[in-house]
Design a protein around this motif. Structure first.
Motif, PDB file in Angstrom:
ATOM      1  N   ASN A  73       0.461  -0.879  -0.346  1.00  0.00           N
ATOM      2  CA  ASN A  73      -0.269   0.054  -0.009  1.00  0.00           C
ATOM      3  C   ASN A  73       0.694   1.589  -0.267  1.00  0.00           C
ATOM      4  OD1 ASN A  73       1.217  -0.089   2.944  1.00  0.00           O
ATOM      5  ND2 ASN A  73      -1.175   0.484   3.338  1.00  0.00           N
ATOM      6  N   PHE A  74       1.948   1.279  -0.302  1.00  0.00           N
ATOM      7  CA  PHE A  74       2.951   2.267  -0.377  1.00  0.00           C
ATOM      8  C   PHE A  74       2.493   3.695  -1.447  1.00  0.00           C
ATOM      9  CE2 PHE A  74       6.004   5.129  -2.388  1.00  0.00           C
ATOM     10  CZ  PHE A  74       6.886   5.302  -1.377  1.00  0.00           C
ATOM     11  N   LYS A  75       1.781   3.370  -2.166  1.00  0.00           N
ATOM     12  CA  LYS A  75       1.326   4.744  -3.731  1.00  0.00           C
ATOM     13  C   LYS A  75       0.272   5.188  -2.158  1.00  0.00           C
ATOM     14  CE  LYS A  75      -0.990   5.962  -7.170  1.00  0.00           C
ATOM     15  NZ  LYS A  75      -1.156   5.295  -9.035  1.00  0.00           N
ATOM     16  N   GLU A  76      -0.835   4.219  -1.579  1.00  0.00           N
ATOM     17  CA  GLU A  76      -1.723   4.641  -0.915  1.00  0.00           C
ATOM     18  C   GLU A  76      -1.005   5.707   0.566  1.00  0.00           C
ATOM     19  OE1 GLU A  76      -4.622   3.505   2.583  1.00  0.00           O
ATOM     20  OE2 GLU A  76      -4.625   2.529   1.125  1.00  0.00           O
ATOM     21  N   ILE A  77      -0.043   5.150   1.267  1.00  0.00           N
ATOM     22  CA  ILE A  77       1.158   6.173   2.361  1.00  0.00           C
ATOM     23  C   ILE A  77       1.464   6.713   1.851  1.00  0.00           C
ATOM     24  CG2 ILE A  77       2.815   5.558   3.567  1.00  0.00           C
ATOM     25  CD1 ILE A  77       2.093   2.517   3.807  1.00  0.00           C
ATOM     26  N   LEU A  78       1.750   7.003   1.068  1.00  0.00           N
ATOM     27  CA  LEU A  78       2.397   8.471   0.036  1.00  0.00           C
ATOM     28  C   LEU A  78       0.993   9.653  -0.276  1.00  0.00           C
ATOM     29  CD1 LEU A  78       5.104   9.923  -1.249  1.00  0.00           C
ATOM     30  CD2 LEU A  78       4.874   9.015  -2.874  1.00  0.00           C
ATOM     31  N   GLU A  79       0.655   8.982  -1.046  1.00  0.00           N
ATOM     32  CA  GLU A  79      -0.520   9.416  -1.034  1.00  0.00           C
ATOM     33  C   GLU A  79      -1.121  10.083   0.138  1.00  0.00           C
ATOM     34  OE1 GLU A  79      -3.650   7.708  -3.066  1.00  0.00           O
ATOM     35  OE2 GLU A  79      -2.504   7.407  -5.073  1.00  0.00           O
ATOM     36  N   GLN A  80      -1.325  10.049   1.337  1.00  0.00           N
ATOM     37  CA  GLN A  80      -1.868  10.060   2.896  1.00  0.00           C
ATOM     38  C   GLN A  80      -0.491  11.649   3.448  1.00  0.00           C
ATOM     39  OE1 GLN A  80      -2.217   6.612   5.253  1.00  0.00           O
ATOM     40  NE2 GLN A  80      -4.150   6.555   4.747  1.00  0.00           N
ATOM     41  N   ALA A  81       0.822  11.349   3.250  1.00  0.00           N
ATOM     42  CA  ALA A  81       1.876  12.098   3.335  1.00  0.00           C
ATOM     43  C   ALA A  81       1.826  13.434   2.824  1.00  0.00           C
ATOM     44  CB  ALA A  81       3.103  11.427   2.782  1.00  0.00           C
ATOM     45  N   VAL A  82       1.481  12.634   1.190  1.00  0.00           N
ATOM     46  CA  VAL A  82       1.550  14.441   0.418  1.00  0.00           C
ATOM     47  C   VAL A  82      -0.114  15.260   1.194  1.00  0.00           C
ATOM     48  CG1 VAL A  82       0.781  15.180  -2.072  1.00  0.00           C
ATOM     49  CG2 VAL A  82       2.435  13.694  -1.582  1.00  0.00           C
TER      50      VAL A  82
END
Length: 137
Positions: A83-92
Motif C-alpha cells: 500500500n505504498f502508493k496510498e501511504i505516499l498519498e496520505q503523506a502528501v
C-alpha cells in the motif's frame, strides 16, 4: 553487478593486494626488516598492518585467488509495502493540510487517525523522503 565486470574488479583488487605484499614474500628477509617493510607499506597505502598480515596469509594458503575479495550476493533494497502508493498519498495530503507540523506531531496525528504505529512510521518515512527529494530540486 555484471558477472564479468565483477570478476574483473575482483581480479584487480587481488592484483593490488599482491603488489602490496610481494616485497614481503621474500624468504631471505629477517623478521625485523619484514616488520619495518609492513609498517611502511601500510602507512604509504592507508591500510592496516592486520590487512597486510591477512593478505600474506591468504596468498600463502590459496595463492593469487586467495587475494580476491569474496563473492557476495547482491543486496536488494527492502520491498516497499503493497500500500505504498496510498501511504505516499496520505503523506502528501497531510503535508498540504498542515505544512508546518514537525515529524513528531505528524506521528501523533497519524495515530489519532487510527493508524497503527507501523503504518504511522511508514507514512512519516515517506513524508520525510518526499520533503528531502523536494529540497534537492
Amino acid at each position: 553487478m555484471n558477472t564479468t565486470k565483477d570478476n574483473k574488479w575482483r581480479d584487480g583488487k587481488a592484483l593490488e593486494r599482491y603488489t602490496l605484499i610481494a616485497p614481503l614474500l621474500e624468504d631471505s628477509l629477517d623478521p625485523a626488516k619484514r616488520l619495518q617493510m609492513r609498517k611502511d607499506i601500510a602507512s604509504r597505502n592507508g591500510i592496516s598492518l592486520r590487512s597486510l598480515y591477512r593478505y600474506e596469509a591468504a596468498f600463502k594458503k590459496e595463492g593469487f585467488s586467495g587475494l580476491k575479495p569474496s563473492e557476495r550476493p547482491k543486496q536488494h533494497s527492502a520491498k516497499l509495502p503493497d500500500n505504498f502508493k496510498e501511504i505516499l498519498e496520505q503523506a502528501v495530503q497531510l503535508k498540504r493540510e498542515v505544512p508546518d507540523v514537525e515529524s513528531l506531531n505528524y506521528y501523533k496525528i497519524f495515530l489519532s487517525q487510527g493508524k497503527t504505529k507501523e503504518e504511522a512510521l511508514k507514512i512519516l518515512a515517506a513524508k520525510i523522503a518526499m520533503t528531502q527529494n523536494l529540497a534537492d530540486l
